[in-house]
Write an enzyme that holds these catalytic residues in place. Sequence first.
Site, mmCIF file in Angstrom:
data_model
loop_
_atom_site.group_PDB
_atom_site.id
_atom_site.type_symbol
_atom_site.label_atom_id
_atom_site.label_comp_id
_atom_site.label_asym_id
_atom_site.label_seq_id
_atom_site.Cartn_x
_atom_site.Cartn_y
_atom_site.Cartn_z
ATOM 1 N N TYR A 160 0.880 -1.214 0.016
ATOM 2 C CA TYR A 160 0.068 0.152 -0.133
ATOM 3 C C TYR A 160 0.919 1.144 0.115
ATOM 4 O O TYR A 160 1.750 1.370 0.953
ATOM 5 C CB TYR A 160 -0.799 -0.041 1.251
ATOM 6 C CG TYR A 160 -1.894 1.319 1.466
ATOM 7 C CD1 TYR A 160 -1.621 2.179 2.321
ATOM 8 C CD2 TYR A 160 -2.898 1.478 0.550
ATOM 9 C CE1 TYR A 160 -2.388 3.147 2.471
ATOM 10 C CE2 TYR A 160 -3.502 2.500 0.691
ATOM 11 C CZ TYR A 160 -3.548 3.517 1.638
ATOM 12 O OH TYR A 160 -4.150 4.492 1.892
ATOM 13 N N LYS B 131 4.883 9.523 8.450
ATOM 14 C CA LYS B 131 4.777 8.980 9.910
ATOM 15 C C LYS B 131 5.809 9.306 10.915
ATOM 16 O O LYS B 131 5.829 10.672 11.494
ATOM 17 C CB LYS B 131 4.835 7.404 9.826
ATOM 18 C CG LYS B 131 3.274 7.078 8.921
ATOM 19 C CD LYS B 131 3.291 5.363 8.949
ATOM 20 C CE LYS B 131 2.224 4.955 8.013
ATOM 21 N NZ LYS B 131 0.965 5.028 8.506
ATOM 22 N N ASP C 23 9.325 3.061 -0.774
ATOM 23 C CA ASP C 23 8.313 3.512 0.172
ATOM 24 C C ASP C 23 8.691 3.349 1.526
ATOM 25 O O ASP C 23 8.204 2.191 1.999
ATOM 26 C CB ASP C 23 7.091 3.186 -0.267
ATOM 27 C CG ASP C 23 5.843 3.779 0.394
ATOM 28 O OD1 ASP C 23 4.778 3.689 0.217
ATOM 29 O OD2 ASP C 23 6.270 4.612 1.262
HETATM 30 P P1 KE4 Z 1 -0.675 8.388 4.599
HETATM 31 O O1 KE4 Z 1 -1.169 9.135 3.263
HETATM 32 O O2 KE4 Z 1 -1.643 7.680 5.184
HETATM 33 O O3 KE4 Z 1 0.169 9.336 5.437
HETATM 34 O O4 KE4 Z 1 0.476 7.611 3.935
HETATM 35 C C1 KE4 Z 1 0.176 6.487 2.943
HETATM 36 C C2 KE4 Z 1 1.152 5.495 3.099
HETATM 37 C C3 KE4 Z 1 2.085 5.060 2.140
HETATM 38 N N1 KE4 Z 1 3.077 4.160 2.212
HETATM 39 C C4 KE4 Z 1 2.887 3.296 3.302
HETATM 40 C C5 KE4 Z 1 3.780 2.119 3.138
HETATM 41 C C6 KE4 Z 1 2.116 3.398 3.988
HETATM 42 O O5 KE4 Z 1 1.586 2.427 4.884
HETATM 43 C C7 KE4 Z 1 0.939 4.633 4.103
HETATM 44 C C8 KE4 Z 1 -0.225 4.447 5.151
HETATM 45 N N2 KE4 Z 1 -0.242 3.339 6.116
HETATM 46 C C9 KE4 Z 1 -1.381 3.087 6.600
HETATM 47 C C10 KE4 Z 1 -1.421 2.082 7.652
HETATM 48 N N3 KE4 Z 1 -0.935 0.812 7.024
HETATM 49 C C11 KE4 Z 1 -1.959 4.210 7.309
HETATM 50 C C12 KE4 Z 1 -3.252 4.132 8.168
HETATM 51 C C13 KE4 Z 1 -4.460 4.673 7.605
HETATM 52 O O6 KE4 Z 1 -4.553 4.355 6.369
HETATM 53 O O7 KE4 Z 1 -5.518 5.244 8.363
#
Ligand code: KE4
Length: 453
Positions: A142, A290, A262
């Site tokens: 993801y 994060k 990523d």
């Molecule tokens: P954000 O746009 O949510 O800050 O980051 C997206 C993203 C990009 N790349 C990786 C590897 C990520 O894990 C994420 C977001 N992670 C999720 C948890 N698996 C965020 C939690 C959520 O979607 O509420």
Amino acid sequence: MDRNAELFARAERVIPGGVNSPVRAFRSVGGTPVFASRAKGQYLWDENGKKYTDYIGSWGPLILGHAYEPIVEAVTKAAERGASFGLPTEAEVEMAELVCSLVPGVEMVRMVSSGTEAVLSALRVARGFTGRELVVKFEGCYHGHSDSMLVKAGSGLATAGQPDSAGVTRGTAATTLTCAYNDADGLEKIFAEHGEHIAAVIVEPVAANMGVVLPEEGYDPVPACGEWEEHTHCGRLIPGKKGFLERLREITARYGALLIFDEVITGFRLGINCASGYFGVTPDLSTFGKIIGGGLPVGAYGGRRDVMSCVAPLGPVYQAGTLSGNPLAMAAGLATLKTLRDNPNIYRDLNYLRASLGAGLATMFAEKGLRAFVQGIESLSTVFFSETPVYSYADAKKCDTARYARFFNGMLARGVLMAPSQFEAMFLSAAHTNEDIEYFLDAAKTTIESDGF
Ligand code: KE4
């Protein structure tokens, strides 16, 4: 009345699904979502005043625990000087210098406001730099919710992807190819067919969005349940065997495509030098989120100077953001990264706690004859209720998600807040202690011995 239920009922009337991000709705584990009231260190209290040991940790940012004093102070001081200026600030320069000093291959970096924004920007830069249109991602990884990343495998190995969300056009999906994680041979085939048109390959160096799945960096299979040994990885390094990430680096370089790590989850989680430093593989671009924001909204992308020199106003690839490099977020991020940089034992202690948790659970499952695999690395861990170790999304999809839901809810009732999905990770923090791990294991024992588990 249950305050969580009361608030959720109100929320559902005015927020889609009652939450501002889907996973928070607890739909894959059932029950009413926990509404957080406050948190400190490793502990979190819900709106009913129930206390939990928290292993969600805001999905990764809080490697130092909730309301870490130096972060609270830094953000408070920054707020007193003004929340945002729309002008450059010294803190942004300091953050960029710090990231470039710590992450192999990052010579220039641009701040944005989320991981999604970091990824979509990095992909645009890769396409602008190479002049090519196609990108490759791995199934089960993801990378945020930008259109070109919401794509699932198309039929057949090297055909274009298909939309994985309503609203993503077929045209957009057609420029994203997908491959199985840990399948470097599959990637080789995709490049044999499309190589000259591929701008970039994007990968989670350690996959954490299908549960924690390690790159096969030349490791033996994950120890079978109950055969756990003290490893910083799930497996034993086979010297000289080319690993998945090394193969990606070699293939992309050979075809003139960019390799994007990523690191939104792995960045500053695996170690102070991120996954690129941890595995010794240097990508062309890296994305962050994060931890780099210490709990406030921050993303970032950076990498080779020649590639990043394409970014406006220096080059032709446009990217912008009102709150990019926000002073409050920079203050939280700098306090976090400096603490991690200046206290390397934090990583050693986190890995020990995670390995203790994994060993304790694996031994317990083996004693109960329960087929489950605990896969983890450094401070990331996932309990897979699976008959086999998980090396790919195809493996992860075979998990017994109903049993995971029963485990989650049994633990929740006992005051342990795990990830509300089989396909997520648990995040340990520097605030967690050996006593917390013992409590987790005690709660796990009574949960798996409970009726109907
Ligand atoms: P954000 O746009 O949510 O800050 O980051 C997206 C993203 C990009 N790349 C990786 C590897 C990520 O894990 C994420 C977001 N992670 C999720 C948890 N698996 C965020 C939690 C959520 O979607 O509420």
